[in-house]
Design a protein around this motif. Structure first.
Motif, PDB file in Angstrom:
ATOM      1  N   ALA A 247       0.890   1.181  -9.779  1.00  0.00           N
ATOM      2  CA  ALA A 247       0.355   1.439  -8.437  1.00  0.00           C
ATOM      3  C   ALA A 247      -0.900   0.623  -8.198  1.00  0.00           C
ATOM      4  O   ALA A 247      -1.082   0.028  -7.126  1.00  0.00           O
ATOM      5  CB  ALA A 247       0.067   2.932  -8.275  1.00  0.00           C
TER       6      ALA A 247
ATOM      7  N   THR B 249      -5.224   0.825  -3.887  1.00  0.00           N
ATOM      8  CA  THR B 249      -5.551   1.833  -2.890  1.00  0.00           C
ATOM      9  C   THR B 249      -6.407   2.940  -3.503  1.00  0.00           C
ATOM     10  O   THR B 249      -6.456   3.089  -4.741  1.00  0.00           O
ATOM     11  CB  THR B 249      -4.267   2.447  -2.318  1.00  0.00           C
ATOM     12  OG1 THR B 249      -3.537   3.053  -3.401  1.00  0.00           O
ATOM     13  CG2 THR B 249      -3.387   1.374  -1.680  1.00  0.00           C
TER      14      THR B 249
ATOM     15  N   SER C 230       2.306   1.609  -3.418  1.00  0.00           N
ATOM     16  CA  SER C 230       1.264   2.021  -4.359  1.00  0.00           C
ATOM     17  C   SER C 230       0.980   3.510  -4.235  1.00  0.00           C
ATOM     18  O   SER C 230       0.857   4.218  -5.244  1.00  0.00           O
ATOM     19  CB  SER C 230      -0.011   1.206  -4.108  1.00  0.00           C
ATOM     20  OG  SER C 230      -1.066   1.667  -4.915  1.00  0.00           O
ATOM     21  N   ARG C 231       0.877   3.997  -3.012  1.00  0.00           N
ATOM     22  CA  ARG C 231       0.615   5.429  -2.824  1.00  0.00           C
ATOM     23  C   ARG C 231       1.773   6.273  -3.341  1.00  0.00           C
ATOM     24  O   ARG C 231       1.576   7.352  -3.928  1.00  0.00           O
ATOM     25  CB  ARG C 231       0.360   5.710  -1.329  1.00  0.00           C
ATOM     26  CG  ARG C 231      -0.980   5.187  -0.825  1.00  0.00           C
ATOM     27  CD  ARG C 231      -1.279   5.725   0.556  1.00  0.00           C
ATOM     28  NE  ARG C 231      -0.394   5.148   1.557  1.00  0.00           N
ATOM     29  CZ  ARG C 231      -0.675   4.067   2.263  1.00  0.00           C
ATOM     30  NH1 ARG C 231      -1.825   3.433   2.078  1.00  0.00           N
ATOM     31  NH2 ARG C 231       0.169   3.618   3.167  1.00  0.00           N
ATOM     32  N   GLU C 232       3.006   5.769  -3.126  1.00  0.00           N
ATOM     33  CA  GLU C 232       4.172   6.513  -3.601  1.00  0.00           C
ATOM     34  C   GLU C 232       4.189   6.600  -5.126  1.00  0.00           C
ATOM     35  O   GLU C 232       4.465   7.666  -5.699  1.00  0.00           O
ATOM     36  CB  GLU C 232       5.442   5.829  -3.096  1.00  0.00           C
ATOM     37  CG  GLU C 232       6.729   6.540  -3.516  1.00  0.00           C
ATOM     38  CD  GLU C 232       7.972   5.842  -3.004  1.00  0.00           C
ATOM     39  OE1 GLU C 232       9.081   6.233  -3.410  1.00  0.00           O
ATOM     40  OE2 GLU C 232       7.825   4.905  -2.190  1.00  0.00           O
TER      41      GLU C 232
ATOM     42  N   GLN D 169      -5.714   6.018  -3.567  1.00  0.00           N
ATOM     43  CA  GLN D 169      -4.797   6.901  -4.298  1.00  0.00           C
ATOM     44  C   GLN D 169      -4.475   6.316  -5.669  1.00  0.00           C
ATOM     45  O   GLN D 169      -4.390   7.052  -6.657  1.00  0.00           O
ATOM     46  CB  GLN D 169      -3.508   7.105  -3.493  1.00  0.00           C
ATOM     47  CG  GLN D 169      -3.690   7.850  -2.183  1.00  0.00           C
ATOM     48  CD  GLN D 169      -4.140   6.943  -1.044  1.00  0.00           C
ATOM     49  OE1 GLN D 169      -4.477   5.781  -1.246  1.00  0.00           O
ATOM     50  NE2 GLN D 169      -4.141   7.503   0.167  1.00  0.00           N
ATOM     51  N   ALA D 170      -4.285   4.980  -5.746  1.00  0.00           N
ATOM     52  CA  ALA D 170      -4.002   4.352  -7.035  1.00  0.00           C
ATOM     53  C   ALA D 170      -5.195   4.473  -7.974  1.00  0.00           C
ATOM     54  O   ALA D 170      -5.041   4.720  -9.178  1.00  0.00           O
ATOM     55  CB  ALA D 170      -3.629   2.880  -6.835  1.00  0.00           C
TER      56      ALA D 170
ATOM     57  N   GLN E  76       0.826  -1.206   0.000  1.00  0.00           N
ATOM     58  CA  GLN E  76       0.000   0.000   0.000  1.00  0.00           C
ATOM     59  C   GLN E  76       0.862   1.259   0.000  1.00  0.00           C
ATOM     60  O   GLN E  76       0.568   2.235  -0.706  1.00  0.00           O
ATOM     61  CB  GLN E  76      -0.931  -0.008   1.219  1.00  0.00           C
ATOM     62  CG  GLN E  76      -2.072  -1.006   1.116  1.00  0.00           C
ATOM     63  CD  GLN E  76      -2.982  -0.952   2.323  1.00  0.00           C
ATOM     64  OE1 GLN E  76      -2.634  -0.391   3.369  1.00  0.00           O
ATOM     65  NE2 GLN E  76      -4.152  -1.558   2.214  1.00  0.00           N
TER      66      GLN E  76
ATOM     67  N   ALA F 198       1.532   9.003  -6.345  1.00  0.00           N
ATOM     68  CA  ALA F 198       1.942  10.390  -6.155  1.00  0.00           C
ATOM     69  C   ALA F 198       2.983  10.799  -7.194  1.00  0.00           C
ATOM     70  O   ALA F 198       2.938  11.918  -7.742  1.00  0.00           O
ATOM     71  CB  ALA F 198       2.500  10.577  -4.742  1.00  0.00           C
TER      72      ALA F 198
END
Length: 486
Positions: free
Chosen positions: A257, A263, A232-234, A265-266, A229, A237
């Motif tokens: 991601a 996630t 994936s967020r990184e 965010q992904a 996770q 972003a």
């Protein structure tokens, strides 16, 4: 040699052809009878195949084993009675040891004792070598193992076999037969209980280990999930940071991601990437790009800049193919550059520029095909291939349009003034019959060019026959004959 120095407690003498399997089973039984589970063996029994070393002097090796043995066990049979090896072993024992250390196990044939002669009845005894005559002071006790020939697998769990093994082991070990038989059964029951207890303990341990492994796996899974996770967020972003600067990489990062961990965010990153129109940024980094062309097979893109250079890109990798081509002279004002067009089969790229020339390039080798096409007196603003790729149309700043035969690199016909000003665009109709042109006179004109697109085919279709040799020689008497319109 003292008793304690001997390597073997007993030596098995037998016919290899007749009693090989029985000898192996008997040796194993003597090793294991009344043996605790933690002991390796209680008797050391020599059986030539399993105990004798590899040696070129087999007779010497057997003699050494006999010297190192306390008891002699003969597996008596017709075959062993006729065996020269068995006779030699018996002869050595007779010469060196007393009869009380000689044990007999009958496997086949007969043994008959004659009380009056105090010797074997050699008229009926077939299982013993004749050299044993007069060796025993009284009738010896022997074990009858002839029944074992009908049994496929022999072990101490067979009561009859265990009893016969105990009969042979008792004098060797100096213990009563009943004691050995009972002790073996007691130790076997104890071993079974120990094995059951060990099995139960192993099952409990296995359950505990399985539960511990399950907990560990859950912890590891949770740790991996949190790590995925975070990654994936990184990536999401990072994809958002790239944005429109590098849409291709941004979209790849958004997909990565999502695949690593879906996630929120992904998901948002994928939606943003899908909304971006761009797919890839092919950077030229030298001059403004004034023309691009896409091969019809979709494998290559070509671009030209105001420096007169042409570059190729692979559409799968988005990587530039080779160095740029210096196709035309640069535009001093940096406003005009080469105009590009791919042939329908993608094998040829045509470029034209403000130097008034038209150049053909082989897309595979990125080399120029022949000399430039010359004829225009002004910049060439537009080029287009006919649908069959045999004719090229060009529009120029000299207000004219020219048609070129690709195969011969020559004009199909005289140029014609298409507009009252520079010709900015030329395009063929899908069937190749019509040519549309657009110019600075604010007009679009249509031209019937079907007669020039495929002259030979059109003429042959009109004639619809073959010129005969006689007609050829009559019309053109000085030229070699050619068949036309075949």
């Amino acid at each position: 040699m003292s008793v304690t120095e001997r390597r073997f407690d007993a030596f098995l003498s037998y016919s290899f052809a007749a009693d090989r399997q029985l000898a192996h089973a008997l040796q194993r039984g003597l090793h294991r009878l009344a043996r605790a589970w933690y002991q390796a063996r209680v008797l050391r029994v020599c059986r030539d195949l399993s105990n004798l070393p590899a040696s070129s002097d087999l007779a010497g090796a057997i003699r050494d084993a006999l010297v190192d043995s306390r008891w002699f066990v003969l597996l008596a049979s017709e075959q062993s009675a006729a065996s020269s090896w068995v006779r030699q072993e018996v002869e050595y024992w007779q010469a060196e040891r007393e009869p009380e250390t000689f044990l007999i196990a009958l496997t086949s044939g007969t043994i008959v004792w004659d009380d009056e002669a105090n010797d074997f009845d050699w008229t009926r005894t077939t299982a013993l070598p004749r050299q044993l005559s007069g060796y025993f002071r009284a009738e010896p006790q022997w074990v009858n193992l002839g029944w074992t020939r009908e049994v496929n697998h022999l072990s101490l769990r067979n009561d009859r076999f265990r009893s016969d093994v105990a009969t042979l082991a008792a004098p060797v070990r100096g213990l009563p037969k009943d004691f050995l038989d009972g002790e073996d059964q007691r130790l076997h029951r104890s071993a079974v209980r120990t094995r059951r207890f060990g099995t139960s303990a192993l099952v409990v341990l296995l359950v505990a280990v399985t539960m511990l492994a399950g907990v560990t796996w859950q912890q590891l899974t949770e740790s991996n999930r949190q790590r995925d996770q975070a990654l994936s967020r990184e990536l999401a972003a990072r994809g958002a940071e790239l944005g429109d600067h590098d849409p291709a990489v941004a979209k790849l990062l958004s997909v990565a991601a999502w695949r690593i961990s879906p996630t929120p965010q992904a998901k948002a990153g994928m939606l943003r990437a899908a909304a971006r129109p761009g797919v890839a940024a092919l950077s030229v980094n030298s001059a403004p790009v004034v023309s691009v062309a896409y091969a019809l097979d979709g494998r290559a893109i070509a671009a030209a800049d105001t420096d007169g250079k042409v570059r190729f890109w692979d559409t799968k990798t988005y990587q530039q193919i080779g160095p740029p081509l210096a196709a035309h002279t640069p535009d001093p004002q940096g406003m005009i550059g080469p105009v590009l067009a791919f042939s329908p089969d993608g094998a040829t790229l045509v470029s034209s520029g403000d130097d008034g020339t038209i150049r053909l390039w082989d897309t595979a080798s990125r080399t120029q095909l022949g000399e430039p096409l010359r004829g225009h007196t002004g910049p060439v603003y537009s080029v287009a291939f006919s649908p069959n790729g045999t004719v090229l149309a060009s529009g120029s700043g000299d207000n004219s349009v020219r048609l070129w035969d690709i195969a011969t690199r020559t004009q199909v016909s005289e140029s014609f003034l298409a507009h009252r000003g520079p010709v900015r665009s030329v395009r063929f109709s899908p069937d190749g019959r019509w040519l549309a042109t657009g110019g600075e006179d604010m007009a679009v004109r249509l031209w019937d060019v079907g007669y020039a697109a495929d002259v030979e085919k059109s003429l042959c279709a009109m004639v619809n026959r073959t010129l005969t040799r006689a007609e050829w020689e009559r019309l053109i008497p000085d030229a070699p004959f050619h068949q036309l319109c075949r």
